[in-house]
Design a protein around this motif. Structure first.
Motif, PDB file in Angstrom:
ATOM      1  N   GLU A 160       0.818  -1.211   0.000  1.00 10.21           N
ATOM      2  CA  GLU A 160       0.000   0.000   0.000  1.00 10.21           C
ATOM      3  C   GLU A 160       0.859   1.272   0.000  1.00 10.21           C
ATOM      4  OE1 GLU A 160      -0.912  -0.272   4.761  1.00 10.21           O
ATOM      5  OE2 GLU A 160      -1.923  -1.623   3.377  1.00 10.21           O
ATOM      6  N   THR A 173       1.262   3.830   3.254  1.00 10.14           N
ATOM      7  CA  THR A 173       1.990   3.449   4.461  1.00 10.14           C
ATOM      8  C   THR A 173       3.482   3.618   4.233  1.00 10.14           C
ATOM      9  OG1 THR A 173       0.287   1.867   5.125  1.00 10.14           O
ATOM     10  CG2 THR A 173       2.471   1.588   6.088  1.00 10.14           C
ATOM     11  N   ASN A 223       7.391  -0.618   8.996  1.00  8.45           N
ATOM     12  CA  ASN A 223       5.948  -0.790   9.142  1.00  8.45           C
ATOM     13  C   ASN A 223       5.480  -2.027   8.405  1.00  8.45           C
ATOM     14  OD1 ASN A 223       4.795   1.348  10.747  1.00  8.45           O
ATOM     15  ND2 ASN A 223       5.421   2.782   9.123  1.00  8.45           N
ATOM     16  N   ALA A 242       1.941  -3.764   6.555  1.00  8.64           N
ATOM     17  CA  ALA A 242       0.777  -3.237   5.845  1.00  8.64           C
ATOM     18  C   ALA A 242      -0.409  -3.092   6.800  1.00  8.64           C
ATOM     19  CB  ALA A 242       0.420  -4.161   4.688  1.00  8.64           C
ATOM     20  N   LYS A 243      -1.160  -2.034   6.610  1.00  4.91           N
ATOM     21  CA  LYS A 243      -2.326  -1.784   7.454  1.00  4.91           C
ATOM     22  C   LYS A 243      -3.639  -2.094   6.751  1.00  4.91           C
ATOM     23  CE  LYS A 243      -0.116   1.911  10.182  1.00  4.91           C
ATOM     24  NZ  LYS A 243       1.234   1.783   9.568  1.00  4.91           N
ATOM     25  N   TYR A 244      -3.622  -2.093   5.398  1.00  6.75           N
ATOM     26  CA  TYR A 244      -4.880  -2.226   4.667  1.00  6.75           C
ATOM     27  C   TYR A 244      -4.916  -3.424   3.725  1.00  6.75           C
ATOM     28  CZ  TYR A 244      -5.075   2.545   6.384  1.00  6.75           C
ATOM     29  OH  TYR A 244      -5.041   3.653   7.194  1.00  6.75           O
ATOM     30  N   ASN A 245      -3.809  -4.150   3.604  1.00  7.57           N
ATOM     31  CA  ASN A 245      -3.830  -5.391   2.828  1.00  7.57           C
ATOM     32  C   ASN A 245      -2.821  -6.353   3.456  1.00  7.57           C
ATOM     33  OD1 ASN A 245      -1.216  -4.748   1.857  1.00  7.57           O
ATOM     34  ND2 ASN A 245      -2.042  -3.759   0.030  1.00  7.57           N
ATOM     35  N   ASN A 246      -2.663  -7.513   2.850  1.00 10.19           N
ATOM     36  CA  ASN A 246      -1.796  -8.543   3.446  1.00 10.19           C
ATOM     37  C   ASN A 246      -0.427  -8.629   2.779  1.00 10.19           C
ATOM     38  OD1 ASN A 246      -2.589  -9.564   1.008  1.00 10.19           O
ATOM     39  ND2 ASN A 246      -3.164 -11.601   1.776  1.00 10.19           N
ATOM     40  N   GLN A 293       0.798  -9.886  11.856  1.00 12.41           N
ATOM     41  CA  GLN A 293       0.722 -10.540  10.567  1.00 12.41           C
ATOM     42  C   GLN A 293       2.090 -10.704   9.899  1.00 12.41           C
ATOM     43  OE1 GLN A 293      -1.677  -7.251   8.874  1.00 12.41           O
ATOM     44  NE2 GLN A 293      -0.262  -7.339   7.130  1.00 12.41           N
TER      45      GLN A 293
END
Length: 244
Positions: free
Chosen positions: A52, A55, A79, A81-85, A146
């Motif tokens: 993403e 990020t 970091n 990912a916050k919105y996908n894997n 994750q």
């Protein structure tokens, strides 16, 4: 990536009847490779395309501590990912500790001697030696629930491959009238051998580069190896007649 190549070639005409020579090659390769597999879990390129863009790949030591990571570990300062894997590709590159080295030496030695007019003996002996050494270290890290690894791992792969080929020929040429006759007898010997060893061990005390040794790891151990060898000897002869 580093590669050094050395080549040496020579050809000597000692007399009207004798000549010999050699060709030698030395290739040394060192590289630090990246996974290019189409598996999303290990491919850096696929994660570069899919991670993403909103990020930041990096985070501060304070942000690392707040997320549950170790601010003193360089592998935790990224970091997830916050919105996908997808996996952070910058972190993947930082964790890549693959040191591959390869040395290949090959060459041949040849000679030809005219025993008498029309009759000559030829010999060619070729060799090749291939050595591979691959050292890998996978660090312990924590970016988030994750994307984490609780045990570090050290791996080592070593292989040896050797081969030779030896060809000898006895050739007789004779011109009779309008016909040219060639008689040849030959022998060929081949030998090839290979051996490899690999191993890995988990849970090193730290990610310190000076401590990446099997003897310092305390976790599970896996050892593997393989070997193979073959040899072949051939004899042959031929008769060739041509007319003008």
């Amino acid at each position: 990536f580093e590669r050094y190549i050395f080549r040496y070639n020579n050809d000597y005409q000692v007399s009207d009847k004798l000549k010999f020579g050699s060709n030698l090659s030395f290739v040394s390769t060192k590289r630090r490779g990246l996974p290019l597999d189409d598996n999303i879990d290990v491919s850096v390129i696929l994660n570069v395309l899919g991670f993403e863009p909103v990020t930041s790949p990096y985070r501060s030591p304070e942000e690392t501590l707040a997320a549950g990571g170790n601010p003193n570990s360089p592998y935790d300062l990224f970091n997830c990912a916050k919105y996908n894997n997808r996996t952070n590709p910058v972190a993947m590159i930082a964790r890549n500790n693959d040191d591959y080295r390869n040395i290949i030496v090959n060459g041949n030695f040849f000679g030809e001697y005219e025993i008498w007019k029309g009759l000559s003996f030829k010999s060619n002996f070729a060799i090749e030696a291939d050595r591979e050494n691959d050292s890998r270290f996978t660090p312990r890290y924590y970016l988030g629930n994750q994307d984490k690894l609780g045990e570090s791992m050290v791996e080592r792969y070593i292989s040896w491959t050797n081969s030779y080929n030896w060809v000898n020929q006895l050739v007789y040429n004779k011109e009779i009238g309008k016909h040219n006759i060639t008689i040849m007898g030959a022998s060929e010997a081949n030998h090839w051998s290979m051996e490899n060893l690999s191993g890995r061990r988990t849970d090193l005390p730290s990610n310190d580069p000076s401590g990446r040794y099997f003897s310092l790891a305390t976790g599970s151990t896996a050892l593997m190896g393989d070997a193979d060898e073959y040899a072949l000897i051939e004899l042959g002869q031929s008769l060739l007649q041509t007319g003008k």
